[in-house]
Write a protein that holds these residues in place. Structure first.
Motif: not given
Length: 67
Positions: A34, A37, A54, A56, A58, A60, A63-64, A66-67
């Protein structure tokens, strides 16, 4: 903590983040993701981007964020 592969499309006002890489010693938690991001959002604002796109690649744990 990490590196970005970024490219600004000035005509479309898009900041493309092709890849996000974490250094081996970097924390792999969502909170760190976060923070990264948020920094990307600040960069986009500084560059005048209206959208962040973004890729693919990232870490692991990040990753959440960057959604």
């Amino acid at each position: 903590i990490g590196r970005l592969d970024a490219k600004m499309d000035r005509k479309k006002h898009q900041l493309h983040i092709n890849a996000v890489y974490a250094e081996p010693e970097a924390p792999q938690d969502v909170g760190t993701g976060q923070a990264v991001a948020g920094t990307v959002e600040e960069l986009a604002e500084f560059l005048g981007a209206k959208e962040i796109v973004y890729g693919q690649v990232q870490p692991t744990g990040w990753a959440p964020a960057f959604d």
